[in-house]
Motif scaffolding. Structure first.
Motif, short mmCIF file in Angstrom:
data_model
loop_
_atom_site.label_atom_id
_atom_site.label_comp_id
_atom_site.label_asym_id
_atom_site.label_seq_id
_atom_site.Cartn_x
_atom_site.Cartn_y
_atom_site.Cartn_z
N UNK A 51 0.86 -1.18 0.00
CA UNK A 51 0.00 0.00 0.00
C UNK A 51 0.90 1.23 0.00
N UNK A 52 0.79 2.03 -1.05
CA UNK A 52 1.55 3.28 -1.17
C UNK A 52 0.66 4.40 -0.66
N UNK A 53 1.06 5.02 0.45
CA UNK A 53 0.26 6.05 1.10
C UNK A 53 0.95 7.40 0.90
N UNK A 54 0.18 8.38 0.39
CA UNK A 54 0.70 9.72 0.15
C UNK A 54 -0.13 10.74 0.92
N UNK A 55 0.55 11.63 1.64
CA UNK A 55 -0.14 12.73 2.32
C UNK A 55 0.01 13.98 1.45
N UNK A 56 -1.08 14.39 0.83
CA UNK A 56 -1.08 15.58 -0.01
C UNK A 56 -1.32 16.85 0.80
N UNK A 78 4.73 13.68 1.92
CA UNK A 78 5.49 12.43 2.08
C UNK A 78 4.70 11.25 1.55
N UNK A 79 5.41 10.32 0.90
CA UNK A 79 4.85 9.05 0.44
C UNK A 79 5.64 7.93 1.08
N UNK A 80 4.92 6.94 1.64
CA UNK A 80 5.56 5.78 2.26
C UNK A 80 4.79 4.53 1.85
N UNK A 81 5.43 3.38 2.03
CA UNK A 81 4.82 2.10 1.68
C UNK A 81 4.62 1.24 2.91
#
Length: 110
Positions: A51-56, A78-81
């Motif tokens: 799951x690639x999670x990005x905080x816009x 930031x984007x994290x997996x």
């Protein structure tokens, strides 16, 4: 020479793991303005996935699931997996502790 052999064996041992990680299906989740986009993620049951999670933004957000024992805090931009092990069919809730009123979502494994 001994060190070179050790490095070669280490590289050989880690190669299959890297190849398996690249074959893993990836699903994207965007966090923006205290909401998840999409709010419902459909994933295959019995399949390991990323799951690639990005905080816009704006502000910090958190992906948290008590059922799945996952937690990830993200600063804006930031984007994290996260890697999930195979799940049984069902619905698994997640939320954003920083935005409890609006930050609700679920993963549906089918």
């Amino acid at each position: 020479m001994k060190n070179l052999l050790a490095l070669w064996l280490l590289a050989l041992a880690s190669a299959p793991t890297a190849a398996l990680a690249d074959d893993m299906p990836t699903f994207k989740l965007l966090m923006k303005g205290g909401r998840f986009h999409p709010e419902t993620l459909e994933v295959p049951a019995a399949t390991r996935f990323r799951l690639e999670v990005t905080n816009a933004g704006p502000g910090a957000t958190e992906f948290e699931s008590l059922e799945l024992k996952k937690e990830l805090v993200l600063a804006p931009g930031v984007t994290r997996n996260l890697v999930f092990f195979p799940m049984k069919p069902g619905t698994y809730k997640f939320f954003d502790d920083f935005h409890p009123e609006t930050g609700q979502g679920r993963i549906v494994a089918r």
